[in-house]
Design an enzyme around this catalytic site. Structure first.
Site, PDB file in Angstrom:
ATOM      1  N   GLY A 190      14.192 -11.950 -23.995  1.00 29.02           N
ATOM      2  CA  GLY A 190      14.354 -10.754 -23.171  1.00 29.02           C
ATOM      3  C   GLY A 190      13.035 -10.042 -22.927  1.00 29.02           C
ATOM      4  N   ASP A 191      12.173 -10.021 -23.954  1.00 28.44           N
ATOM      5  CA  ASP A 191      10.848  -9.428 -23.779  1.00 28.44           C
ATOM      6  C   ASP A 191      10.020 -10.233 -22.789  1.00 28.44           C
ATOM      7  OD1 ASP A 191      10.984  -7.313 -25.904  1.00 28.44           O
ATOM      8  OD2 ASP A 191      11.287  -9.070 -27.162  1.00 28.44           O
ATOM      9  N   ARG A 192      10.120 -11.566 -22.891  1.00 25.32           N
ATOM     10  CA  ARG A 192       9.378 -12.418 -21.958  1.00 25.32           C
ATOM     11  C   ARG A 192       9.855 -12.193 -20.529  1.00 25.32           C
ATOM     12  NH1 ARG A 192       5.965 -16.580 -23.553  1.00 25.32           N
ATOM     13  NH2 ARG A 192       4.946 -17.447 -21.716  1.00 25.32           N
TER      14      ARG A 192
END
Length: 496
Positions: free
Chosen positions: A254-256
C-alpha cells in the site's frame, strides 16, 4: 518536479526476526524459534519515504520521533536512506512491529510502543517545506501525526498535489486532497457495505462515499492482487487491473502504491494515469518479493547510532532519560560532537563554553569505525569505550552518545538539541553560519548553531605527531609516556 516530495505521517520501527523451528516448547504446545538474524527498517510513513528516495526523488519526511533507542535507530536508518527527516517531538515510546519468521512465513507479530503519544508542534521550517513541495503524501498509521492542527492547516493551504493514505483510526483527509488511497478493508470500515453487495459494488460505494465525505478530488480503493478501483466526480468508476496476480509478501504494498501515485502526480500525470502507474508498481513490488527484496539487508551491518559501553551518563538509554528530564522542566538542550581522540585542553575549553549555553550538554562521539573512516586506519588512538567514559567524567558533560556514521546528522535528528556548538576552529563568526553543515538540520525544528572560541595551539593530530617524533607538545607529557593514559588522566583530574 521543482520542490521535494514531502511524506507526512507516523513512523514505526519494523523488525523481521528470522529463525528456524525444529521443536516445540516443553511447557506449552507452541513452536520455538531459534533466531538466526534480524533486519530493522523504517515502517509506516518512514517506509514510504524510503521507497520515494529509492526512486531518486528528493524526499522530506515529517514525522514524530521519541526520545528512546527506537527513535535513534529510525533516525539512523532514514538518514542512511537519503531521507531528510523533519522530526517533531513525540511523547511516549517509539512504536515497533516485530515479525517472527521461519521458512519465509510469519509465525507471529509482536507490537510494542503502547498508546500513541502526542506529537509536538512543527517548526516554521516544516510548514515552509510543505508549502514548497512538488507533491505531498500523507501516510497515516493512526498514531496522531495526521491530526496535528498546524500540519493540517499547511496541507489545506499547499498548492502541491496531496495523496492521502488513510487509516481507520486516523482523522479524515483534509478537504481538497487530489487522491485518497484506502484499501478495501479500510473503505468498508469507513463506509459500511450494503447487505449482499458485490465486491466491486462495495468498493465503488466506499470510494464515492469517501470522496464526498472528504471533498476529495478522487478516491482509489486498492484491491490487493486485483488492482484498484478509481472514482472521481460522479463518473463511472475506473477499474485498473493488475498486470499479474502475484503471490507473496504484501507488507508495504500500500505504501508503494501511494508513493508511485504521488510521484506520478508530481510529474504532472492525470489521476487516472497515476493510479495505473501505482497499480503496476505495487504489483511488481509484490511479485519481486516484497519488502525483503526492495530493501535487502546490507552486505555489512548497516550504520546506525550505537549505544556505547553503558555506564553512568553514556549510551542511548541514559541520554534519552536526560532529554526527558530536561525537556519536562522546560530546559535548553545543548549538544556538540567530535572524535575527542586524545582529550586535551582545547576540547575542555569548548565543552565548558558549550555547557554554559543551556541546562545540559550532550556529546555526540564518533565511534572507532567512524574515526577510522574520517582520519585513517591508525586512528583512533583511544578506543570509543575509554573516550566516552573520559568525556562523561567531565563535570561540564551531562551525557555521551556514540554514533557510527561519518557525520552526526542522524544523531542530531533524534536529539533535536536547541543549540549545536562547534569550536572556533571549524568556522568564523557566531550564529547560523552557512559554513556549518549542521545549521540546515537544526533549522528543521527551530534550533540554532553557534561557534565558541577555540583554545589556539591544541590539536590531537599535532600531539600524535609530536609523540611519534619524540618531541614535546605544549601542556602534554614528555615522549615515552603512555599518551592515552597520561593525557586522559591529566584532563579528568583538572576538571573534576
Amino acid at each position: 518536479m521543482t520542490g521535494p516530495v514531502v511524506v507526512i505521517g507516523d513512523t514505526l520501527l519494523d523488525r523481521d526476526v528470522e529463525g528456524v523451528v525444529n521443536r516445540l516448547c516443553p511447557d506449552s504446545p507452541v513452536p520455538v524459534l531459534d533466531e538466526t538474524g534480524y533486519v530493522d527498517r523504517p515502517g509506516g510513513a518512514g517506509l514510504a519515504a524510503v521507497f520515494a528516495a529509492a526512486q531518486g526523488a528528493e524526499v522530506v519526511l515529517v514525522t514524530a520521533l521519541a526520545d528512546d533507542a527506537g527513535g535513534a535507530r529510525l533516525s539512523a536508518l532514514l538518514t542512511a536512506a537519503g531521507v531528510q527527516v523533519y522530526a517533531l517531538p513525540l511523547a511516549g515510546a517509539t512504536p515497533e512491529k516485530i515479525r517472527l519468521r521461519a521458512g519465509g512465513r510469519v509465525l507471529l507479530r509482536h507490537d510494542r510502543g503502547g498508546v500513541p503519544g502526542e506529537p509536538g508542534e512543527p517548526a516554521e521550517a516544516v510548514l515552509r517545506v510543505i508549502a514548497n513541495a512538488s507533491a505531498v503524501l500523507v501516510s497515516d498509521y493512526g498514531r496522531g501525526v495526521a491530526r496535528q492542527p498546524a500540519l493540517r492547516a499547511a496541507l489545506a493551504a499547499t498548492r502541491a498535489p496531496v495523496v492521502w493514505d488513510p487509516h481507520p483510526r486516523g482523522p479524515a483527509a483534509v478537504p481538497g486532497v487530489q487522491l485518497a488511497t484506502p484499501n478495501e478493508s479500510e473503505a468498508r470500515e469507513l463506509i459500511p457495505a450494503l447487505p449482499g453487495a458485490t465486491r466491486l459494488a462495495t468498493a465503488s460505494r466506499g470510494a464515492q462515499g469517501l470522496r464526498r465525505r472528504w471533498r476529495a478530488g478522487a478516491v482509489a480503493v486498492t484491491l490487493g492482487g486485483d488492482g484498484a478501483l478509481l472514482c472521481h466526480t460522479d463518473s463511472t468508476p475506473l477499474v485498473v487491473s493488475a498486470p499479474s496476480n502475484a503471490e507473496g509478501d504484501t507488507c508495504g504494498a500500500g505504501d508503494r502504491f501511494a508513493v508511485a501515485a504521488g510521484l506520478a502526480l508530481a510529474r504532472g500525470a492525470l489521476v487516472s494515469e497515476a493510479v495505473q502507474e501505482a497499480v503496476a508498481e505495487a504489483s511488481a513490488y509484490v511479485a519481486a518479493g516484497g519488502v525483503a527484496a526492495a530493501l535487502p539487508p546490507p552486505a555489512r551491518p548497516q550504520p546506525g547510532t550505537v549505544s556505547g559501553p553503558g555506564g553512568e551518563r553514556v549510551g542511548l538509554a541514559e541520554v534519552a532519560a536526560l532529554l526527558a528530564e530536561v525537556r519536562a522542566a522546560g530546559g535548553t538542550v545543548v549538544a556538540t560532537g567530535g572524535c575527542f581522540d586524545l582529550l586535551h585542553a582545547g576540547h575542555v575549553a569548548t565543552l565548558q563554553a558549550a555547557r554554559k549555553l543551556g541546562d545540559c550538554l550532550i556529546v555526540c562521539l564518533n565511534s572507532d569505525a567512524s574515526v577510522a573512516g574520517l582520519k585513517g586506519p591508525d586512528r583512533p588512538v583511544v578506543a570509543q569505550g575509554d573516550r566516552s567514559r573520559l568525556l562523561a567524567a567531565l563535570s561540564c558533560v551531562d551525557g555521551v552518545m556514540i554514533f557510527d556514521e561519518p557525520t552526526p546528522h542522524a544523531a542530531l535528528t533524534w536529539l533535536r538539541p536547541d543549540v549545536w556548538v562547534k569550536g572556533g576552529d571549524y568556522a568564523t563568526g557566531v550564529g547560523d553560519d552557512p559554513a556549518l553543515p549542521e545549521a540546515e538540520i537544526l533549522r528543521r525544528w527551530g534550533g540554532h548553531t553557534v561557534v565558541v572560541p577555540y583554545l589556539e595551539g591544541r590539536s590531537t593530530t599535532d600531539m600524535i605527531a609530536a609523540a611519534r617524533a619524540g618531541g614535546r607538545f605544549a601542556g602534554t607529557p614528555a615522549a615515552g609516556v603512555d599518551w592515552s593514559t597520561a593525557a586522559s588522566a591529566a584532563t579528568v583530574e583538572r576538571t573534576r
